[in-house]
Motif scaffolding. Sequence first.
Motif, short mmCIF file in Angstrom:
data_model
loop_
_atom_site.label_atom_id
_atom_site.label_comp_id
_atom_site.label_asym_id
_atom_site.label_seq_id
_atom_site.Cartn_x
_atom_site.Cartn_y
_atom_site.Cartn_z
N SER A 22 30.76 2.43 -51.30
CA SER A 22 30.55 2.11 -52.71
C SER A 22 31.79 1.46 -53.31
CB SER A 22 30.21 3.40 -53.48
OG SER A 22 30.06 3.14 -54.85
N PHE A 23 32.97 1.98 -52.97
CA PHE A 23 34.21 1.40 -53.49
C PHE A 23 34.33 -0.07 -53.08
CE2 PHE A 23 38.70 0.30 -52.96
CZ PHE A 23 39.19 0.59 -54.23
N VAL A 24 34.14 -0.35 -51.80
CA VAL A 24 34.25 -1.73 -51.31
C VAL A 24 33.19 -2.61 -51.96
CG1 VAL A 24 34.08 -3.20 -49.26
CG2 VAL A 24 35.30 -1.03 -49.14
N SER A 25 31.98 -2.08 -52.12
CA SER A 25 30.90 -2.85 -52.73
C SER A 25 31.22 -3.23 -54.17
CB SER A 25 29.59 -2.04 -52.70
OG SER A 25 29.20 -1.74 -51.38
N VAL A 26 31.66 -2.25 -54.95
CA VAL A 26 31.94 -2.49 -56.37
C VAL A 26 33.12 -3.43 -56.55
CG1 VAL A 26 32.71 -1.39 -58.51
CG2 VAL A 26 30.92 -0.31 -57.13
N CYS A 75 25.46 -8.80 -60.69
CA CYS A 75 24.77 -9.19 -61.93
C CYS A 75 25.52 -8.68 -63.15
CB CYS A 75 23.34 -8.64 -61.92
SG CYS A 75 22.27 -9.42 -60.70
N ALA A 76 25.97 -7.42 -63.10
CA ALA A 76 26.72 -6.86 -64.23
C ALA A 76 28.10 -7.49 -64.35
CB ALA A 76 26.84 -5.34 -64.06
N GLY A 77 28.75 -7.70 -63.20
CA GLY A 77 30.09 -8.28 -63.22
C GLY A 77 30.14 -9.69 -63.76
N GLY A 107 24.53 7.27 -50.39
CA GLY A 107 24.42 8.49 -49.60
C GLY A 107 23.10 9.21 -49.76
N ASN A 108 22.24 8.68 -50.65
CA ASN A 108 20.92 9.28 -50.90
C ASN A 108 21.04 10.72 -51.37
OD1 ASN A 108 18.13 9.07 -51.09
ND2 ASN A 108 17.75 9.68 -48.98
N TYR A 109 22.03 10.95 -52.24
CA TYR A 109 22.21 12.27 -52.81
C TYR A 109 21.30 12.43 -54.02
CZ TYR A 109 26.48 11.93 -50.03
OH TYR A 109 27.38 11.75 -49.02
N ASN A 110 21.30 13.65 -54.57
CA ASN A 110 20.47 13.91 -55.74
C ASN A 110 21.08 13.23 -56.96
OD1 ASN A 110 18.66 15.54 -54.32
ND2 ASN A 110 19.96 17.36 -54.58
N THR A 111 20.51 12.09 -57.31
CA THR A 111 20.99 11.32 -58.45
C THR A 111 19.89 11.26 -59.51
OG1 THR A 111 22.28 9.96 -56.94
CG2 THR A 111 22.04 9.15 -59.18
N SER A 112 20.27 11.50 -60.73
CA SER A 112 19.29 11.47 -61.82
C SER A 112 18.64 10.09 -61.91
CB SER A 112 19.97 11.81 -63.14
OG SER A 112 19.14 11.53 -64.23
N TRP A 113 17.30 10.08 -61.96
CA TRP A 113 16.60 8.80 -62.12
C TRP A 113 16.90 8.17 -63.46
CZ3 TRP A 113 14.72 5.86 -58.55
CH2 TRP A 113 14.32 6.41 -57.34
N LEU A 114 17.22 9.00 -64.46
CA LEU A 114 17.60 8.47 -65.77
C LEU A 114 18.89 7.68 -65.66
CD1 LEU A 114 17.23 8.25 -68.81
CD2 LEU A 114 18.45 10.44 -69.05
N VAL A 115 19.87 8.24 -64.91
CA VAL A 115 21.14 7.54 -64.72
C VAL A 115 20.93 6.22 -63.97
CG1 VAL A 115 23.40 7.66 -63.59
CG2 VAL A 115 22.49 9.66 -64.77
N LEU A 116 20.15 6.26 -62.88
CA LEU A 116 19.88 5.04 -62.11
C LEU A 116 19.15 4.00 -62.96
CD1 LEU A 116 18.79 6.49 -58.64
CD2 LEU A 116 20.98 5.42 -59.25
N THR A 117 18.21 4.45 -63.77
CA THR A 117 17.44 3.52 -64.62
C THR A 117 18.35 2.85 -65.64
OG1 THR A 117 15.44 4.86 -64.36
CG2 THR A 117 15.49 3.28 -66.18
N ILE A 118 19.23 3.66 -66.26
CA ILE A 118 20.15 3.10 -67.26
C ILE A 118 21.07 2.05 -66.61
CG2 ILE A 118 22.13 3.64 -68.73
CD1 ILE A 118 20.75 6.32 -69.36
N TRP A 119 21.60 2.39 -65.41
CA TRP A 119 22.49 1.44 -64.72
C TRP A 119 21.76 0.17 -64.34
CZ3 TRP A 119 27.48 0.68 -64.31
CH2 TRP A 119 28.34 1.74 -64.62
N LEU A 120 20.51 0.28 -63.88
CA LEU A 120 19.72 -0.90 -63.54
C LEU A 120 19.49 -1.76 -64.77
CD1 LEU A 120 17.08 0.51 -61.03
CD2 LEU A 120 18.88 -1.15 -60.53
N MET A 121 19.21 -1.13 -65.90
CA MET A 121 19.01 -1.89 -67.15
C MET A 121 20.29 -2.61 -67.55
SD MET A 121 16.65 0.81 -69.28
CE MET A 121 16.72 -0.17 -70.78
N VAL A 122 21.42 -1.90 -67.43
CA VAL A 122 22.71 -2.52 -67.76
C VAL A 122 22.98 -3.73 -66.86
CG1 VAL A 122 25.21 -2.18 -67.74
CG2 VAL A 122 23.72 -0.43 -68.70
N CYS A 123 22.72 -3.53 -65.56
CA CYS A 123 22.96 -4.64 -64.61
C CYS A 123 22.04 -5.81 -64.89
CB CYS A 123 22.76 -4.15 -63.18
SG CYS A 123 24.03 -2.96 -62.65
#
Length: 222
Positions: free
Chosen positions: A58-62, A146-148, A206-222
Amino acid sequence: MIASIQNIYNLSILLLREKMREPGWLFWSITFPFIIMVALFLQTTDSLNAKLFPIMLSFVSVVTAIRSTGAYLVGRREANFLQAFVSFPVAQKRYILAQIIAGFVFTGIIVAAFGILSSLFFNDVTIAENLHQIMRALGVVFCVICAGSMLNLIPLKFQTIMGLVTSTYAPMLLLTFAELIRFPNNMALALINTINPIAVGASFIGNYNTSWLVLTIWLMVC
Protein backbone atom coordinates in the motif's frame (compact mmCIF):
# COMPACT_ATOMS: atom_id res chain seq x y z
CA MET A 1 -11.90 8.22 -33.09
CA ILE A 2 -9.07 5.90 -34.12
CA ALA A 3 -6.77 8.89 -34.55
CA SER A 4 -7.63 10.11 -31.03
CA ILE A 5 -6.88 6.70 -29.53
CA GLN A 6 -3.61 6.51 -31.44
CA ASN A 7 -2.72 10.00 -30.26
CA ILE A 8 -3.39 9.13 -26.60
CA TYR A 9 -1.47 5.86 -26.96
CA ASN A 10 1.61 7.54 -28.47
CA LEU A 11 1.54 10.29 -25.85
CA SER A 12 1.20 7.73 -23.05
CA ILE A 13 4.28 5.88 -24.31
CA LEU A 14 6.28 9.12 -24.40
CA LEU A 15 5.20 10.08 -20.88
CA LEU A 16 5.96 6.58 -19.61
CA ARG A 17 9.49 6.79 -20.98
CA GLU A 18 9.91 10.21 -19.38
CA LYS A 19 8.80 8.87 -15.99
CA MET A 20 11.28 5.99 -16.21
CA ARG A 21 14.12 8.48 -16.71
CA GLU A 22 13.22 10.43 -13.55
CA PRO A 23 15.36 9.04 -10.69
CA GLY A 24 13.37 10.67 -7.88
CA TRP A 25 10.93 7.76 -7.51
CA LEU A 26 13.75 5.33 -6.68
CA PHE A 27 14.04 6.46 -3.05
CA TRP A 28 10.41 6.51 -1.88
CA SER A 29 9.20 3.69 -4.17
CA ILE A 30 12.04 1.19 -3.81
CA THR A 31 14.93 2.16 -1.52
CA PHE A 32 13.04 3.44 1.53
CA PRO A 33 10.56 0.51 1.73
CA PHE A 34 13.35 -2.05 1.33
CA ILE A 35 15.46 -0.35 4.02
CA ILE A 36 12.51 -0.68 6.43
CA MET A 37 11.93 -4.32 5.51
CA VAL A 38 15.61 -5.27 5.81
CA ALA A 39 15.84 -3.51 9.18
CA LEU A 40 12.78 -5.39 10.45
CA PHE A 41 13.97 -8.67 8.92
CA LEU A 42 17.29 -8.46 10.76
CA GLN A 43 15.35 -8.37 14.04
CA THR A 44 13.38 -11.56 13.28
CA THR A 45 14.36 -15.20 13.02
CA ASP A 46 13.36 -16.24 9.52
CA SER A 47 10.29 -14.34 8.29
CA LEU A 48 8.48 -11.04 8.64
CA ASN A 49 4.93 -10.66 9.92
CA ALA A 50 2.59 -11.45 7.01
CA LYS A 51 0.56 -8.31 7.79
CA LEU A 52 3.57 -6.21 6.81
CA PHE A 53 3.29 -7.30 3.17
CA PRO A 54 0.02 -5.46 2.32
CA ILE A 55 1.19 -2.45 4.36
CA MET A 56 4.35 -2.05 2.29
CA LEU A 57 2.46 -2.74 -0.95
CA SER A 58 0.00 0.00 0.00
CA PHE A 59 2.83 2.41 0.85
CA VAL A 60 4.56 1.85 -2.51
CA SER A 61 1.22 2.10 -4.34
CA VAL A 62 0.20 5.39 -2.73
CA VAL A 63 3.60 7.11 -2.86
CA THR A 64 4.44 6.09 -6.42
CA ALA A 65 0.96 6.89 -7.74
CA ILE A 66 1.10 10.39 -6.27
CA ARG A 67 4.57 11.07 -7.65
CA SER A 68 3.88 9.62 -11.09
CA THR A 69 0.74 11.63 -11.82
CA GLY A 70 -0.28 14.25 -9.26
CA ALA A 71 3.19 15.65 -8.64
CA TYR A 72 4.01 15.49 -12.34
CA LEU A 73 0.92 17.52 -13.29
CA VAL A 74 1.71 20.13 -10.63
CA GLY A 75 5.21 20.51 -12.07
CA ARG A 76 3.85 20.89 -15.59
CA ARG A 77 1.31 23.46 -14.39
CA GLU A 78 4.01 25.52 -12.70
CA ALA A 79 6.08 25.43 -15.89
CA ASN A 80 3.01 26.72 -17.82
CA PHE A 81 3.30 23.63 -20.02
CA LEU A 82 -0.43 23.20 -20.68
CA GLN A 83 -0.98 26.87 -21.51
CA ALA A 84 2.07 27.03 -23.79
CA PHE A 85 1.89 23.71 -25.64
CA VAL A 86 -1.55 22.18 -25.08
CA SER A 87 -3.89 25.08 -25.65
CA PHE A 88 -7.11 23.40 -26.84
CA PRO A 89 -9.53 21.89 -24.27
CA VAL A 90 -9.74 18.56 -26.14
CA ALA A 91 -5.95 18.34 -26.29
CA GLN A 92 -5.72 19.10 -22.56
CA LYS A 93 -8.14 16.26 -21.77
CA ARG A 94 -6.13 13.89 -23.94
CA TYR A 95 -2.94 14.96 -22.22
CA ILE A 96 -4.34 14.40 -18.73
CA LEU A 97 -5.80 11.03 -19.79
CA ALA A 98 -2.42 10.03 -21.20
CA GLN A 99 -0.80 11.09 -17.91
CA ILE A 100 -3.21 8.89 -15.95
CA ILE A 101 -2.59 5.92 -18.25
CA ALA A 102 1.19 6.35 -18.13
CA GLY A 103 1.10 6.85 -14.36
CA PHE A 104 -0.99 3.71 -13.87
CA VAL A 105 1.29 1.56 -16.04
CA PHE A 106 4.43 2.98 -14.44
CA THR A 107 3.15 2.55 -10.88
CA GLY A 108 1.75 -0.88 -11.68
CA ILE A 109 5.16 -2.06 -12.86
CA ILE A 110 6.83 -0.72 -9.70
CA VAL A 111 4.22 -2.28 -7.41
CA ALA A 112 4.39 -5.67 -9.16
CA ALA A 113 8.19 -5.72 -9.07
CA PHE A 114 8.27 -4.66 -5.42
CA GLY A 115 5.63 -7.23 -4.48
CA ILE A 116 7.50 -10.09 -6.15
CA LEU A 117 10.89 -9.14 -4.71
CA SER A 118 9.64 -8.34 -1.21
CA SER A 119 7.78 -11.67 -0.97
CA LEU A 120 11.21 -13.24 -0.33
CA PHE A 121 11.02 -11.78 3.20
CA PHE A 122 7.76 -13.61 3.97
CA ASN A 123 7.63 -17.38 4.42
CA ASP A 124 3.93 -17.27 5.29
CA VAL A 125 2.86 -15.51 2.06
CA THR A 126 2.19 -17.98 -0.76
CA ILE A 127 2.63 -17.18 -4.44
CA ALA A 128 -1.14 -17.20 -4.94
CA GLU A 129 -1.66 -14.78 -2.03
CA ASN A 130 1.18 -12.61 -3.31
CA LEU A 131 -0.35 -12.28 -6.79
CA HIS A 132 -3.83 -11.73 -5.35
CA GLN A 133 -2.62 -8.89 -3.15
CA ILE A 134 -0.66 -7.32 -6.01
CA MET A 135 -3.84 -7.33 -8.12
CA ARG A 136 -5.76 -5.65 -5.30
CA ALA A 137 -2.92 -3.13 -4.99
CA LEU A 138 -3.51 -2.11 -8.62
CA GLY A 139 -7.02 -1.04 -7.61
CA VAL A 140 -5.49 1.18 -4.92
CA VAL A 141 -3.08 2.58 -7.53
CA PHE A 142 -5.93 3.56 -9.84
CA CYS A 143 -7.88 5.32 -7.08
CA VAL A 144 -4.83 7.21 -5.80
CA ILE A 145 -3.88 8.31 -9.31
CA CYS A 146 -7.37 9.71 -9.87
CA ALA A 147 -7.33 11.49 -6.50
CA GLY A 148 -3.70 12.57 -6.84
CA SER A 149 -4.45 14.26 -10.15
CA MET A 150 -6.48 16.79 -8.17
CA LEU A 151 -3.27 18.13 -6.62
CA ASN A 152 -3.09 20.18 -9.80
CA LEU A 153 -6.01 22.28 -8.50
CA ILE A 154 -4.24 23.39 -5.31
CA PRO A 155 -3.02 26.99 -5.82
CA LEU A 156 0.43 26.41 -4.31
CA LYS A 157 3.88 26.04 -5.81
CA PHE A 158 5.34 22.63 -6.65
CA GLN A 159 7.93 22.68 -3.85
CA THR A 160 5.30 23.62 -1.27
CA ILE A 161 2.86 20.92 -2.35
CA MET A 162 5.53 18.23 -2.53
CA GLY A 163 6.95 19.29 0.82
CA LEU A 164 3.53 18.96 2.44
CA VAL A 165 2.76 15.65 0.72
CA THR A 166 6.17 14.10 1.41
CA SER A 167 6.02 15.07 5.08
CA THR A 168 2.92 12.86 5.46
CA TYR A 169 4.51 9.64 4.15
CA ALA A 170 6.27 8.53 7.36
CA PRO A 171 3.39 9.45 9.74
CA MET A 172 0.88 7.60 7.55
CA LEU A 173 3.12 4.53 7.45
CA LEU A 174 3.72 4.58 11.23
CA LEU A 175 0.00 4.95 11.97
CA THR A 176 -0.69 1.98 9.70
CA PHE A 177 1.96 -0.11 11.49
CA ALA A 178 0.49 0.89 14.84
CA GLU A 179 -3.06 -0.16 13.99
CA LEU A 180 -2.53 -3.31 11.94
CA ILE A 181 0.46 -4.81 13.81
CA ARG A 182 1.01 -3.29 17.27
CA PHE A 183 -2.45 -2.20 18.48
CA PRO A 184 -5.08 -3.90 16.29
CA ASN A 185 -7.96 -3.25 18.71
CA ASN A 186 -7.26 0.42 19.38
CA MET A 187 -10.39 2.37 18.44
CA ALA A 188 -8.61 5.74 18.38
CA LEU A 189 -6.08 4.48 15.81
CA ALA A 190 -8.84 2.88 13.76
CA LEU A 191 -10.71 6.18 13.70
CA ILE A 192 -7.62 8.19 12.71
CA ASN A 193 -6.72 5.72 9.97
CA THR A 194 -10.08 6.12 8.25
CA ILE A 195 -8.50 9.21 6.64
CA ASN A 196 -5.11 7.54 6.14
CA PRO A 197 -4.83 6.33 2.52
CA ILE A 198 -2.00 3.91 3.32
CA ALA A 199 -4.01 2.27 6.11
CA VAL A 200 -7.17 2.05 4.00
CA GLY A 201 -5.15 0.69 1.08
CA ALA A 202 -3.43 -1.90 3.30
CA SER A 203 -6.78 -3.07 4.66
CA PHE A 204 -8.13 -3.46 1.14
CA ILE A 205 -5.00 -5.19 -0.20
CA GLY A 206 -4.82 -7.54 2.78
CA ASN A 207 -8.57 -8.20 2.59
CA TYR A 208 -9.00 -7.27 6.23
CA ASN A 209 -12.25 -6.20 7.84
CA THR A 210 -12.69 -2.73 6.38
CA SER A 211 -15.84 -0.69 6.77
CA TRP A 212 -17.75 -0.48 3.49
CA LEU A 213 -18.69 3.07 4.48
CA VAL A 214 -14.99 3.99 4.62
CA LEU A 215 -14.27 2.31 1.27
CA THR A 216 -17.31 4.00 -0.33
CA ILE A 217 -16.26 7.43 0.92
CA TRP A 218 -12.70 6.93 -0.39
CA LEU A 219 -14.01 5.76 -3.78
CA MET A 220 -16.23 8.84 -4.00
CA VAL A 221 -13.30 11.09 -3.11
CA CYS A 222 -11.10 9.42 -5.72
